[in-house]
Design a protein around this motif. Sequence first.
Motif, PDB file in Angstrom:
ATOM      1  N   ALA A  33       0.833  -1.212   0.000  1.00 21.24           N
ATOM      2  CA  ALA A  33       0.000   0.000   0.000  1.00 21.24           C
ATOM      3  C   ALA A  33       0.859   1.250   0.000  1.00 21.24           C
ATOM      4  CB  ALA A  33      -0.902  -0.001   1.229  1.00 21.24           C
ATOM      5  N   GLU A  34       0.597   2.125  -0.938  1.00 16.73           N
ATOM      6  CA  GLU A  34       1.365   3.369  -1.034  1.00 16.73           C
ATOM      7  C   GLU A  34       1.030   4.336   0.109  1.00 16.73           C
ATOM      8  OE1 GLU A  34       1.563   6.051  -4.940  1.00 16.73           O
ATOM      9  OE2 GLU A  34      -0.294   6.221  -3.827  1.00 16.73           O
ATOM     10  N   GLU A  35      -0.253   4.370   0.528  1.00 18.81           N
ATOM     11  CA  GLU A  35      -0.631   5.296   1.600  1.00 18.81           C
ATOM     12  C   GLU A  35      -0.087   4.786   2.943  1.00 18.81           C
ATOM     13  OE1 GLU A  35      -4.518   7.414   1.473  1.00 18.81           O
ATOM     14  OE2 GLU A  35      -4.960   6.067  -0.183  1.00 18.81           O
ATOM     15  N   ASN A  36      -0.086   5.707   3.922  1.00 14.98           N
ATOM     16  CA  ASN A  36       0.550   5.352   5.190  1.00 14.98           C
ATOM     17  C   ASN A  36      -0.431   4.791   6.213  1.00 14.98           C
ATOM     18  OD1 ASN A  36      -0.898   7.556   5.750  1.00 14.98           O
ATOM     19  ND2 ASN A  36       0.834   8.920   6.109  1.00 14.98           N
ATOM     20  N   ARG A  37      -1.652   4.502   5.777  1.00 14.51           N
ATOM     21  CA  ARG A  37      -2.636   3.896   6.684  1.00 14.51           C
ATOM     22  C   ARG A  37      -3.430   2.850   5.929  1.00 14.51           C
ATOM     23  NH1 ARG A  37      -4.092   9.441   6.491  1.00 14.51           N
ATOM     24  NH2 ARG A  37      -4.001   9.762   8.734  1.00 14.51           N
ATOM     25  N   PRO A  38      -3.983   1.858   6.664  1.00 18.33           N
ATOM     26  CA  PRO A  38      -4.762   0.813   5.992  1.00 18.33           C
ATOM     27  C   PRO A  38      -6.018   1.396   5.339  1.00 18.33           C
ATOM     28  CG  PRO A  38      -4.371   0.267   8.315  1.00 18.33           C
ATOM     29  CD  PRO A  38      -3.922   1.678   8.116  1.00 18.33           C
ATOM     30  N   ALA A  39      -6.696   0.587   4.547  1.00 25.20           N
ATOM     31  CA  ALA A  39      -7.852   1.062   3.766  1.00 25.20           C
ATOM     32  C   ALA A  39      -8.855   1.792   4.637  1.00 25.20           C
ATOM     33  CB  ALA A  39      -8.532  -0.124   3.101  1.00 25.20           C
ATOM     34  N   TYR A  40      -9.375   2.883   4.131  1.00 19.56           N
ATOM     35  CA  TYR A  40     -10.405   3.645   4.833  1.00 19.56           C
ATOM     36  C   TYR A  40     -11.519   3.976   3.855  1.00 19.56           C
ATOM     37  CZ  TYR A  40      -7.599   7.364   2.722  1.00 19.56           C
ATOM     38  OH  TYR A  40      -6.906   8.138   1.832  1.00 19.56           O
ATOM     39  N   ASP A  41     -12.628   4.455   4.411  1.00 14.93           N
ATOM     40  CA  ASP A  41     -13.830   4.690   3.617  1.00 14.93           C
ATOM     41  C   ASP A  41     -13.697   6.021   2.865  1.00 14.93           C
ATOM     42  OD1 ASP A  41     -16.311   4.939   2.574  1.00 14.93           O
ATOM     43  OD2 ASP A  41     -17.389   4.454   4.414  1.00 14.93           O
ATOM     44  N   ARG A  42     -13.215   5.938   1.643  1.00 12.65           N
ATOM     45  CA  ARG A  42     -12.986   7.159   0.863  1.00 12.65           C
ATOM     46  C   ARG A  42     -14.314   7.848   0.527  1.00 12.65           C
ATOM     47  NH1 ARG A  42      -8.109   7.717  -0.967  1.00 12.65           N
ATOM     48  NH2 ARG A  42      -7.668   5.521  -1.306  1.00 12.65           N
ATOM     49  N   VAL A  43     -15.367   7.053   0.346  1.00  9.69           N
ATOM     50  CA  VAL A  43     -16.675   7.646   0.019  1.00  9.69           C
ATOM     51  C   VAL A  43     -17.106   8.633   1.118  1.00  9.69           C
ATOM     52  CG1 VAL A  43     -19.134   7.068  -0.238  1.00  9.69           C
ATOM     53  CG2 VAL A  43     -17.394   5.684  -1.382  1.00  9.69           C
ATOM     54  N   ARG A  44     -16.746   8.319   2.353  1.00 13.01           N
ATOM     55  CA  ARG A  44     -17.135   9.192   3.479  1.00 13.01           C
ATOM     56  C   ARG A  44     -16.007  10.153   3.870  1.00 13.01           C
ATOM     57  NH1 ARG A  44     -18.009   6.459   8.198  1.00 13.01           N
ATOM     58  NH2 ARG A  44     -18.806   8.392   9.044  1.00 13.01           N
ATOM     59  N   LEU A  45     -15.066  10.338   2.970  1.00  6.71           N
ATOM     60  CA  LEU A  45     -13.891  11.147   3.292  1.00  6.71           C
ATOM     61  C   LEU A  45     -14.264  12.509   3.898  1.00  6.71           C
ATOM     62  CD1 LEU A  45     -10.820  10.904   2.840  1.00  6.71           C
ATOM     63  CD2 LEU A  45     -11.112  12.134   0.706  1.00  6.71           C
ATOM     64  N   SER A  46     -15.263  13.160   3.301  1.00  5.12           N
ATOM     65  CA  SER A  46     -15.607  14.520   3.735  1.00  5.12           C
ATOM     66  C   SER A  46     -16.130  14.561   5.165  1.00  5.12           C
ATOM     67  CB  SER A  46     -16.647  15.126   2.794  1.00  5.12           C
ATOM     68  OG  SER A  46     -16.124  15.196   1.497  1.00  5.12           O
ATOM     69  N   ALA A  47     -16.486  13.388   5.711  1.00  3.98           N
ATOM     70  CA  ALA A  47     -16.998  13.372   7.089  1.00  3.98           C
ATOM     71  C   ALA A  47     -15.966  13.911   8.075  1.00  3.98           C
ATOM     72  CB  ALA A  47     -17.419  11.955   7.481  1.00  3.98           C
ATOM     73  N   VAL A  48     -14.681  13.942   7.693  1.00  2.30           N
ATOM     74  CA  VAL A  48     -13.683  14.454   8.639  1.00  2.30           C
ATOM     75  C   VAL A  48     -13.903  15.943   8.919  1.00  2.30           C
ATOM     76  CG1 VAL A  48     -11.905  12.770   8.040  1.00  2.30           C
ATOM     77  CG2 VAL A  48     -11.898  14.975   6.924  1.00  2.30           C
ATOM     78  N   PHE A  49     -14.589  16.634   7.990  1.00  2.00           N
ATOM     79  CA  PHE A  49     -14.869  18.049   8.247  1.00  2.00           C
ATOM     80  C   PHE A  49     -16.107  18.223   9.107  1.00  2.00           C
ATOM     81  CE2 PHE A  49     -12.412  18.302   4.240  1.00  2.00           C
ATOM     82  CZ  PHE A  49     -11.328  18.977   4.778  1.00  2.00           C
ATOM     83  N   GLU A  50     -16.766  17.111   9.415  1.00  2.00           N
ATOM     84  CA  GLU A  50     -17.939  17.193  10.285  1.00  2.00           C
ATOM     85  C   GLU A  50     -17.659  16.466  11.590  1.00  2.00           C
ATOM     86  OE1 GLU A  50     -20.902  15.683   7.687  1.00  2.00           O
ATOM     87  OE2 GLU A  50     -20.892  17.516   6.502  1.00  2.00           O
ATOM     88  N   GLY A  51     -16.394  16.293  11.922  1.00  2.00           N
ATOM     89  CA  GLY A  51     -16.052  15.754  13.236  1.00  2.00           C
ATOM     90  C   GLY A  51     -15.562  14.320  13.229  1.00  2.00           C
ATOM     91  N   ALA A  52     -15.642  13.600  12.091  1.00  2.00           N
ATOM     92  CA  ALA A  52     -15.171  12.210  12.093  1.00  2.00           C
ATOM     93  C   ALA A  52     -13.645  12.196  12.146  1.00  2.00           C
ATOM     94  CB  ALA A  52     -15.650  11.493  10.839  1.00  2.00           C
ATOM     95  N   SER A  53     -13.093  11.178  12.820  1.00  2.00           N
ATOM     96  CA  SER A  53     -11.636  11.053  12.841  1.00  2.00           C
ATOM     97  C   SER A  53     -11.239  10.036  11.782  1.00  2.00           C
ATOM     98  CB  SER A  53     -11.195  10.549  14.215  1.00  2.00           C
ATOM     99  OG  SER A  53     -11.695   9.247  14.396  1.00  2.00           O
ATOM    100  N   ALA A  54      -9.930   9.957  11.505  1.00  2.00           N
ATOM    101  CA  ALA A  54      -9.442   8.964  10.545  1.00  2.00           C
ATOM    102  C   ALA A  54      -9.856   7.567  11.003  1.00  2.00           C
ATOM    103  CB  ALA A  54      -7.931   9.079  10.424  1.00  2.00           C
ATOM    104  N   ASP A  55      -9.842   7.342  12.327  1.00  2.00           N
ATOM    105  CA  ASP A  55     -10.221   6.014  12.839  1.00  2.00           C
ATOM    106  C   ASP A  55     -11.674   5.682  12.536  1.00  2.00           C
ATOM    107  OD1 ASP A  55      -7.732   5.682  13.761  1.00  2.00           O
ATOM    108  OD2 ASP A  55      -8.185   6.063  15.888  1.00  2.00           O
ATOM    109  N   ASP A  56     -12.530   6.745  12.547  1.00  2.00           N
ATOM    110  CA  ASP A  56     -13.947   6.491  12.254  1.00  2.00           C
ATOM    111  C   ASP A  56     -14.136   5.955  10.833  1.00  2.00           C
ATOM    112  OD1 ASP A  56     -14.688   7.438  14.742  1.00  2.00           O
ATOM    113  OD2 ASP A  56     -14.992   9.491  14.041  1.00  2.00           O
ATOM    114  N   LEU A  57     -13.199   6.297   9.940  1.00  2.00           N
ATOM    115  CA  LEU A  57     -13.346   5.874   8.539  1.00  2.00           C
ATOM    116  C   LEU A  57     -12.670   4.527   8.269  1.00  2.00           C
ATOM    117  CD1 LEU A  57     -12.715   9.177   6.526  1.00  2.00           C
ATOM    118  CD2 LEU A  57     -14.804   8.340   7.563  1.00  2.00           C
ATOM    119  N   ASP A  58     -11.948   4.022   9.259  1.00  2.00           N
ATOM    120  CA  ASP A  58     -11.185   2.801   9.075  1.00  2.00           C
ATOM    121  C   ASP A  58     -12.091   1.643   8.641  1.00  2.00           C
ATOM    122  OD1 ASP A  58      -8.466   1.552   9.721  1.00  2.00           O
ATOM    123  OD2 ASP A  58      -9.917   0.178  10.635  1.00  2.00           O
TER     124      ASP A  58
END
Length: 836
Positions: free
Chosen positions: A34-59
């Motif tokens: 994997a090129e990215e520095n974290r395991p797969a996350y929910d890219r579809v919900r990516l924008s949720a980080v601007f509404e309070g979600a953390s990277a862990d929430d998208l894991d």
Amino acid sequence: MRRLVIIGHGMVAQRFVEALFTRGADLFDVTVLAEENRPAYDRVRLSAVFEGASADDLDLGGVPSGVTLKLSCAVTAIDRSAGAVVCADGSVVPYDALVLATGSRPFVPPIEGASLPGVFVYRTLDDLDALRAYVADRVAAGRTAGAVLGGGLLGLEAANALRLLGLRTQVVEFAPRLMPLQVDDGGGAVLKRHITDLGVQVHTGQSCSALIAGADGSVASLAFSGGGMLDADVVVIAAGVRPRDELGALAGLPAGPRGGILVDESCRTEDPRIWAIGECAALALQGPESGRTYGLVAPGYAMAEVAADRLLGGGAVMAEPDTSTKLKLLGVDVAAFGAATGPLDVVYHDGATGVYAKLLLSDDAKTLLGGVLVGDASAYPALRASLGGPLPAPPIALLAGDQDAVRITLPGNAQICSCNGVTKDTIVSAITSGAATDVPAVKACTRAGTTCGSCVPALKQLLNECGVHQPKALCEHFGQSRQELFDIIRVRGVRTFSELIGEYGHGRGCDICKPVVASILASLTNGYVLDGEQASLQDTNDHFLANIQRDGTYSVVPRIPGGEITPEKLIVIGEVAKDFGLYTKITGGQRIDLFGARVEQLPLIWRRLVDAGFESGHAYGKALRTVKSCVGDTWCRYGVQDSVGLAVALELRYRGLRAPHKVKAAVSGCARECAEARSKDFGIIATEAGWNLYVGGNGGFRPRHADLLATDLSTSDLVRTVDRFLMYYVRTADRLQRTASWLEALDGGLGHLREVIIDDRLGLGAELDAAMARHVASYADEWRATLEDPARLERFVSFVNAPQTPDPSITFTTERGQRVPARSGPVPVTLHGRQP
Ligand SMILES: Cc1cc2nc3c(=O)[nH]c(=O)nc-3n(C[C@H](O)[C@H](O)[C@H](O)COP(=O)(O)OP(=O)(O)OC[C@H]3O[C@@H](n4cnc5c(N)ncnc54)[C@H](O)[C@@H]3O)c2cc1C
């Protein structure tokens, strides 16, 4: 054991690994690079980080044990003859089978200045982290102009992100409409109106020729190809994606006509040991679409399932992927399904509510070929399931959102969750077998609703249809209904959102539960709504105690109780409007709105108004708006009671009462009903003997006449009954439920309401009376409270850094003697070529 190597750990690779292990993958020694520095996350919900979600929430849950996952490990080449891949760190990983799941990269058009500091793309968590840090820096320096290049799905998500980060945001779209790939001209126009209403400026049919640096070398403005400039302190380029097919190309694997690694119906490339799935794959199927790539997750998930099956010796094949989409963009529902054109179409457009729908039909009007829905997509599951078949109900019933017409017709093979390809039959059997008794269990058993989440309302509906009683969970953070939360907060004396979520919910909250809790706290305590943590719970309008308008400025709405105003106060409003260049308009609620104020002007304007005796009209809040009145027996020959006096008294009594939705009221001085009281949440009509009280009416999308609750009440009985009606509504209604739908949904309806608030059968009367008495006693004007406290004024002070001149991209014109923002759409209405 055979060595299976997967390149990329995005959403599709994750699904592929899960599909492999569900089917029994002990045949393989699996390595994911994997090129990215974290395991797969929910890219579809990516924008949720601007509404309070953390990277862990998208894991997405990581890889199963036994799988080797190498993060920050980009593959640079495939050596097909050696059966090995080469990584950027020089390591070589051999394979017997190789799966490419490298996704897409954002497309950056060759625009001058595209690599300037301040220009971003929107694809990964790292992109968003960088964007957030940069915007914070710009905002602190008073540079708050944001621009997004691209008005498609990603562009609108990025625009919302910039808006939430506090930037004045503009979207530039080359096509003549927003979301050109999904919606038609009519839908695009309605979507544009919704988005403009949120304060995001939209420039369609325009392209950017260059991004221009300011004195500090970072981006500062944007030039249009046709001439003209925009301020742009931060730019997000969201102009589409391109498949990451470079490894395939280097290895000599054939590509699709518009890029992507060419694969057959089993997702295998020309090389029998190499597979490609997800956005990097170009699928060669029969038909005109052969060799195209798909920028949606559902086709990628289908490819993951097929490839897993094939690798384990199965015979699965890819069907033509379904590209139907249902999205929520800046709170606006958008759905598109099936064909984009057809011999016949039926269009429904409600300009008042911003609902647009179009169905494409066969020439005999019997078969549904496709459709577009904007503003309300509740009919989407049924319509999508009916594609290629007979219409489930007359088109107009479907388009106008007749829920019964939609509900009865969903066939068993209707696909409810298009991201994960889950049908109604699968969900119903999970429910009827007892395996799933609520939405989280349906998600766990079937995967439906686990990706974009837009089908969750349909899951709730199926649970109800199967007779499974649903607790009315407010959202995923609180299992309780709004009413239950209200009781918890009231009885336990909870004072903050953190306390409530810590003890009775979980996670960090969302834009459903935060404003609901803010409203409950305000209803119960009547404290200043922007103190401490409360401020972060409010939506944009409450945040600045003003309503944001389409040009990004705010409106100022002082309370004018009962519509009665002295000449002196009228003069003050006129002077303030003149001094600040505000547009003035008398509203249907009998008060005067002043439009065009910039954030930093709000305290200055309100200082003048408060000094003259005005207070907030709460036009921004879910609260009492106005109590409208006719002139009553003071002046009118037909009037039988003092309607103005009562309206003024009631408006002052209930001002500032925070409720599940806005509340409007009116008092008419006789049966001629000049105040239109029967179209209000509560309306009062004078009789010879007293007052008749009507409740549960409203205008708007579905107008409803109010029901007669009580007749010939004395003034004190009337006030007590309205007190109880309002408090019972505040306590028991759902989020965003107007009194009309609350009354319709109330078990026992009007009869029950009478029993509770007039007959006091539940013994709640005294409690409701006391609650209203507390509200009346503790009311304080929010604008006065703001002006009196320098700390509270700071929220407006931070904007003093913003340009003191209006946004130069907004042009103004004069209409009927007042300054208004110039329209991009139709010209103002005139009769006989003259402005009336
Ligand atoms: C903001 C946003 C919103 C979206 N919303 C929706 C939506 O509502 N509905 C919908 O259907 N789709 C949506 N999408 C699209 C959806 O996210 C994608 O379709 C999906 O992520 C594709 O999955 P994938 O695994 O093919 O690619 P990706 O998720 O992009 O994963 C590919 C991975 O491979 C890695 N990689 C690439 N090259 C290499 C290499 N050489 N070596 C190692 N690793 C490599 C990449 O770094 C990446 O991590 C959205 C996308 C974005 C960005």
